[in-house]
Scaffold this motif. Structure first.
Motif, PDB file in Angstrom:
ATOM      1  N   ILE A 198       0.847  -1.211   0.000  1.00 17.37           N
ATOM      2  CA  ILE A 198       0.000   0.000   0.000  1.00 17.37           C
ATOM      3  C   ILE A 198       0.883   1.261   0.000  1.00 17.37           C
ATOM      4  CG2 ILE A 198      -1.693   1.330   1.354  1.00 17.37           C
ATOM      5  CD1 ILE A 198      -2.854  -1.423   2.269  1.00 17.37           C
ATOM      6  N   TRP A 199       1.912   1.269   0.863  1.00 19.07           N
ATOM      7  CA  TRP A 199       2.815   2.438   0.888  1.00 19.07           C
ATOM      8  C   TRP A 199       3.488   2.638  -0.475  1.00 19.07           C
ATOM      9  CZ3 TRP A 199       4.675  -0.031   5.983  1.00 19.07           C
ATOM     10  CH2 TRP A 199       3.944   0.482   7.069  1.00 19.07           C
ATOM     11  N   GLU A 200       3.845   1.498  -1.115  1.00 21.01           N
ATOM     12  CA  GLU A 200       4.465   1.606  -2.453  1.00 21.01           C
ATOM     13  C   GLU A 200       3.532   2.294  -3.440  1.00 21.01           C
ATOM     14  OE1 GLU A 200       5.693  -2.219  -4.067  1.00 21.01           O
ATOM     15  OE2 GLU A 200       7.047  -2.454  -2.343  1.00 21.01           O
ATOM     16  N   GLN A 201       2.236   1.887  -3.407  1.00 19.87           N
ATOM     17  CA  GLN A 201       1.280   2.469  -4.358  1.00 19.87           C
ATOM     18  C   GLN A 201       1.054   3.957  -4.056  1.00 19.87           C
ATOM     19  OE1 GLN A 201      -2.167  -0.371  -5.306  1.00 19.87           O
ATOM     20  NE2 GLN A 201      -1.255  -1.324  -3.516  1.00 19.87           N
ATOM     21  N   LEU A 202       0.978   4.293  -2.767  1.00 21.61           N
ATOM     22  CA  LEU A 202       0.794   5.711  -2.408  1.00 21.61           C
ATOM     23  C   LEU A 202       1.994   6.523  -2.882  1.00 21.61           C
ATOM     24  CD1 LEU A 202      -0.692   5.314   1.212  1.00 21.61           C
ATOM     25  CD2 LEU A 202      -1.905   6.199  -0.791  1.00 21.61           C
ATOM     26  N   THR A 203       3.168   5.930  -2.747  1.00 15.40           N
ATOM     27  CA  THR A 203       4.390   6.605  -3.201  1.00 15.40           C
ATOM     28  C   THR A 203       4.349   6.779  -4.721  1.00 15.40           C
ATOM     29  OG1 THR A 203       5.569   5.561  -1.380  1.00 15.40           O
ATOM     30  CG2 THR A 203       6.931   6.481  -3.155  1.00 15.40           C
ATOM     31  N   HIS A 204       3.973   5.707  -5.420  1.00 14.86           N
ATOM     32  CA  HIS A 204       3.901   5.735  -6.882  1.00 14.86           C
ATOM     33  C   HIS A 204       2.961   6.845  -7.370  1.00 14.86           C
ATOM     34  CE1 HIS A 204       3.368   4.256 -10.987  1.00 14.86           C
ATOM     35  NE2 HIS A 204       2.070   4.370 -10.786  1.00 14.86           N
ATOM     36  N   PHE A 205       1.813   6.988  -6.669  1.00 14.64           N
ATOM     37  CA  PHE A 205       0.837   8.004  -7.099  1.00 14.64           C
ATOM     38  C   PHE A 205       1.143   9.385  -6.500  1.00 14.64           C
ATOM     39  CE2 PHE A 205      -2.087   4.218  -7.628  1.00 14.64           C
ATOM     40  CZ  PHE A 205      -2.279   4.374  -8.990  1.00 14.64           C
ATOM     41  N   LYS A 206       2.294   9.489  -5.840  1.00 14.62           N
ATOM     42  CA  LYS A 206       2.724  10.772  -5.251  1.00 14.62           C
ATOM     43  C   LYS A 206       1.681  11.331  -4.260  1.00 14.62           C
ATOM     44  CE  LYS A 206       5.920  12.186  -8.883  1.00 14.62           C
ATOM     45  NZ  LYS A 206       6.114  10.846  -9.449  1.00 14.62           N
ATOM     46  N   ALA A 207       1.217  10.469  -3.396  1.00 12.94           N
ATOM     47  CA  ALA A 207       0.324  10.934  -2.318  1.00 12.94           C
ATOM     48  C   ALA A 207       1.123  11.820  -1.368  1.00 12.94           C
ATOM     49  CB  ALA A 207      -0.241   9.738  -1.570  1.00 12.94           C
ATOM     50  N   GLU A 208       0.450  12.809  -0.823  1.00 10.49           N
ATOM     51  CA  GLU A 208       1.101  13.739   0.110  1.00 10.49           C
ATOM     52  C   GLU A 208       0.264  13.824   1.379  1.00 10.49           C
ATOM     53  OE1 GLU A 208       3.964  15.128  -0.241  1.00 10.49           O
ATOM     54  OE2 GLU A 208       4.342  14.657  -2.354  1.00 10.49           O
ATOM     55  N   ARG A 209       0.750  14.625   2.316  1.00 11.71           N
ATOM     56  CA  ARG A 209      -0.022  14.773   3.562  1.00 11.71           C
ATOM     57  C   ARG A 209      -1.382  15.435   3.348  1.00 11.71           C
ATOM     58  NH1 ARG A 209       4.123  17.075   7.693  1.00 11.71           N
ATOM     59  NH2 ARG A 209       5.448  15.251   7.883  1.00 11.71           N
ATOM     60  N   ASP A 210      -1.489  16.194   2.278  1.00 15.41           N
ATOM     61  CA  ASP A 210      -2.787  16.831   2.023  1.00 15.41           C
ATOM     62  C   ASP A 210      -3.680  15.967   1.115  1.00 15.41           C
ATOM     63  OD1 ASP A 210      -1.403  17.136  -0.317  1.00 15.41           O
ATOM     64  OD2 ASP A 210      -1.592  19.315  -0.436  1.00 15.41           O
ATOM     65  N   SER A 211      -3.321  14.685   1.002  1.00 12.94           N
ATOM     66  CA  SER A 211      -4.172  13.749   0.255  1.00 12.94           C
ATOM     67  C   SER A 211      -5.130  13.059   1.228  1.00 12.94           C
ATOM     68  CB  SER A 211      -3.318  12.667  -0.414  1.00 12.94           C
ATOM     69  OG  SER A 211      -2.363  13.231  -1.270  1.00 12.94           O
ATOM     70  N   LEU A 212      -6.112  12.398   0.649  1.00 12.44           N
ATOM     71  CA  LEU A 212      -7.081  11.654   1.463  1.00 12.44           C
ATOM     72  C   LEU A 212      -7.111  10.201   0.988  1.00 12.44           C
ATOM     73  CD1 LEU A 212      -9.659  11.569   3.390  1.00 12.44           C
ATOM     74  CD2 LEU A 212     -10.993  11.916   1.306  1.00 12.44           C
ATOM     75  N   LEU A 213      -7.145   9.279   1.937  1.00 16.37           N
ATOM     76  CA  LEU A 213      -7.352   7.859   1.592  1.00 16.37           C
ATOM     77  C   LEU A 213      -8.744   7.446   2.080  1.00 16.37           C
ATOM     78  CD1 LEU A 213      -6.065   5.224   0.441  1.00 16.37           C
ATOM     79  CD2 LEU A 213      -5.469   4.634   2.794  1.00 16.37           C
ATOM     80  N   ILE A 214      -9.543   6.936   1.151  1.00 17.06           N
ATOM     81  CA  ILE A 214     -10.864   6.411   1.534  1.00 17.06           C
ATOM     82  C   ILE A 214     -10.707   4.903   1.733  1.00 17.06           C
ATOM     83  CG2 ILE A 214     -13.232   6.036   0.761  1.00 17.06           C
ATOM     84  CD1 ILE A 214     -12.908   8.519  -1.045  1.00 17.06           C
ATOM     85  N   ASN A 215     -11.002   4.438   2.919  1.00 13.63           N
ATOM     86  CA  ASN A 215     -10.947   2.994   3.178  1.00 13.63           C
ATOM     87  C   ASN A 215     -12.319   2.406   2.897  1.00 13.63           C
ATOM     88  OD1 ASN A 215      -8.265   3.101   4.106  1.00 13.63           O
ATOM     89  ND2 ASN A 215      -8.968   3.774   6.125  1.00 13.63           N
ATOM     90  N   LEU A 216     -12.466   1.827   1.722  1.00 10.22           N
ATOM     91  CA  LEU A 216     -13.759   1.285   1.305  1.00 10.22           C
ATOM     92  C   LEU A 216     -13.700  -0.240   1.447  1.00 10.22           C
ATOM     93  CD1 LEU A 216     -16.526   1.973  -0.098  1.00 10.22           C
ATOM     94  CD2 LEU A 216     -15.397   1.525  -2.278  1.00 10.22           C
ATOM     95  N   GLY A 217     -14.372  -0.768   2.462  1.00 12.93           N
ATOM     96  CA  GLY A 217     -14.318  -2.226   2.637  1.00 12.93           C
ATOM     97  C   GLY A 217     -14.646  -2.645   4.051  1.00 12.93           C
ATOM     98  N   GLY A 218     -14.264  -3.859   4.380  1.00  8.51           N
ATOM     99  CA  GLY A 218     -14.580  -4.416   5.699  1.00  8.51           C
ATOM    100  C   GLY A 218     -13.520  -4.061   6.735  1.00  8.51           C
ATOM    101  N   GLY A 219     -13.489  -4.854   7.799  1.00 10.29           N
ATOM    102  CA  GLY A 219     -12.597  -4.561   8.921  1.00 10.29           C
ATOM    103  C   GLY A 219     -11.127  -4.610   8.559  1.00 10.29           C
ATOM    104  N   VAL A 220     -10.760  -5.503   7.663  1.00 14.27           N
ATOM    105  CA  VAL A 220      -9.351  -5.593   7.273  1.00 14.27           C
ATOM    106  C   VAL A 220      -8.928  -4.296   6.585  1.00 14.27           C
ATOM    107  CG1 VAL A 220      -7.715  -6.804   5.763  1.00 14.27           C
ATOM    108  CG2 VAL A 220      -9.364  -8.112   7.110  1.00 14.27           C
ATOM    109  N   ILE A 221      -9.810  -3.774   5.733  1.00 11.40           N
ATOM    110  CA  ILE A 221      -9.489  -2.537   4.998  1.00 11.40           C
ATOM    111  C   ILE A 221      -9.374  -1.345   5.955  1.00 11.40           C
ATOM    112  CG2 ILE A 221     -10.471  -0.851   3.368  1.00 11.40           C
ATOM    113  CD1 ILE A 221      -9.415  -3.077   1.763  1.00 11.40           C
ATOM    114  N   SER A 222     -10.322  -1.224   6.903  1.00 11.77           N
ATOM    115  CA  SER A 222     -10.217  -0.046   7.786  1.00 11.77           C
ATOM    116  C   SER A 222      -9.017  -0.183   8.728  1.00 11.77           C
ATOM    117  CB  SER A 222     -11.514   0.226   8.553  1.00 11.77           C
ATOM    118  OG  SER A 222     -11.925  -0.898   9.275  1.00 11.77           O
TER     119      SER A 222
END
Ligand code: GLY
Length: 358
Positions: free
Chosen positions: A81-105
């Motif tokens: 997950i960190w690799e993908q966030l890095t690849h998409f150049k996520a920053e501190r002012d980005s938002l991650l939506i956790n869409l799913g069950g307990g494992v996802i949240s």
């Protein structure tokens, strides 16, 4: 019948609960430079388009993918997950939506809260278990070795959006798994919820499900707002989980996984049995509790020979301190007391009782 979402606040975190919650929550997603969504393969297939239909104006800067299942809630998946966030150049002012069950949240909250020392995340639970439990209360984390939630942090989501629209994507087993947690709230703190359940089969409760979800969410919020870090009161939420977690691990290791709800249901029978032999217990009818659990959950198939391994697994639980096993016990129906030390003999007896009385 509940037709509109309700807004419940946990400190300053809005929890929007009920039909139409997604649409109502549209403003929660604005103001971010980039918005990402975390999904597993099941959520991507069954829920992502539903989400996009309801909120067509949200443009994702990237879809972050992880593999489904508790077995994948580990440091390897976190790193992917960190690799993908890095690849998409996520920053501190980005938002991650956790869409799913307990494992996802759990893993989504953990990876967001640690990525670049913390980016915002919003939980949108799509399972009943996530909606009434895992997505609420700021616990995030991953499993480590054979131990559940061994590594993690408390981190507040920016919002929790609980929309029953996703429940139609679930099979009966998954729905029932979440119902175990709802039954737990009834037993530990909510007699009106117990009365609403009215000794019915889960299917017969479906017309009242939205109302029952709102009650369950309010119950959890009322506990977490008093004791987020689980120093005392929040431990009541562990009712049924001391034995339940050990059984969940036992079956997982035997390659015959049971749902979290099935394991907790078994744990609630054992914890009720221990409660019924505790001097603080003032309830004339533990049989009603056993009956309600049995009406909704199959008995797990294990034998007395498995008890030593169950006890060994329990020793690694966070509820064991200095070798002593701590239980949440019922003082009566609708009221629970956390942190009662219970002897190994009593726990073993409750497991034998579970096997005997089926
Ligand atoms: N699932 C128990 C808790 O959130 O404390």
């Amino acid at each position: 019948m509940q037709k509109e979402p309700v807004l419940l606040d946990l400190k300053s975190v809005p929890h929007i609960v009920g039909p139409g919650a997604l649409e109502q929550a549209a403003t929660c997603f604005s103001g971010y430079a980039k918005v990402f969504v975390l999904v597993d393969e099941n959520v991507e297939k069954f829920c992502l388009s539903l989400f996009q239909e309801k909120l067509p104006d949200i443009r994702f800067a990237g879809i972050i993918r992880t593999k489904s299942g508790e077995l994948n809630k580990n440091i390897h998946s976190a790193s992917v997950i960190w690799e993908q966030l890095t690849h998409f150049k996520a920053e501190r002012d980005s938002l991650l939506i956790n869409l799913g069950g307990g494992v996802i949240s759990d893993i989504g909250g953990f990876t967001a809260a640690t990525f670049k020392r913390g980016m915002d995340f919003i939980n949108i639970p799509t399972t009943l278990l996530g909606q009434v439990d895992a997505a609420i209360g700021s616990k995030t984390g991953i499993d480590f070795k054979e131990f559940k939630n061994q590594v993690g942090i408390f981190a507040d989501p920016k919002a929790v959006i609980i929309d029953p629209v996703f429940l139609d994507t679930l099979d009966q087993k998954q729905l029932q798994s979440g119902f175990a947690e709802m039954l737990k709230y009834a037993l530990i703190m909510d007699v009106p919820l117990w009365k609403m359940m009215n000794m019915r089969y889960f299917d017969a409760m479906k017309p009242d499900l939205n109302q029952m979800i709102i009650r369950a969410v309010s119950d959890k919020i009322s506990i977490v707002e008093k004791d987020k870090r689980e120093s005392g009161l929040r431990k009541v939420l562990n009712f049924g989980h001391t034995v339940g977690h050990a059984l969940e691990t036992l079956f997982l290791k035997a390659d015959a996984p049971v749902t979290h709800g099935e394991a907790v249901a078994a744990g609630m029978i054992c914890a009720t049995r221990i409660s019924s032999q505790w001097p603080g217990f003032d309830c004339h009818s533990p049989e009603l509790i056993y009956e309600m659990v049995d009406r909704n959950f199959p008995r797990l198939v294990f034998s007395v020979e498995d008890i030593p391994e169950i006890m060994r697994l329990m020793q690694h639980d966070k509820k064991v301190k200095a070798g002593e096993i701590h239980f949440t016990l019922l003082s009566k129906l609708g009221s629970a007391v956390p942190d009662i030390v219970v002897s190994e003999e009593k726990v073993e007896e409750s497991l034998r009782f579970y096997l005997r009385n089926q």
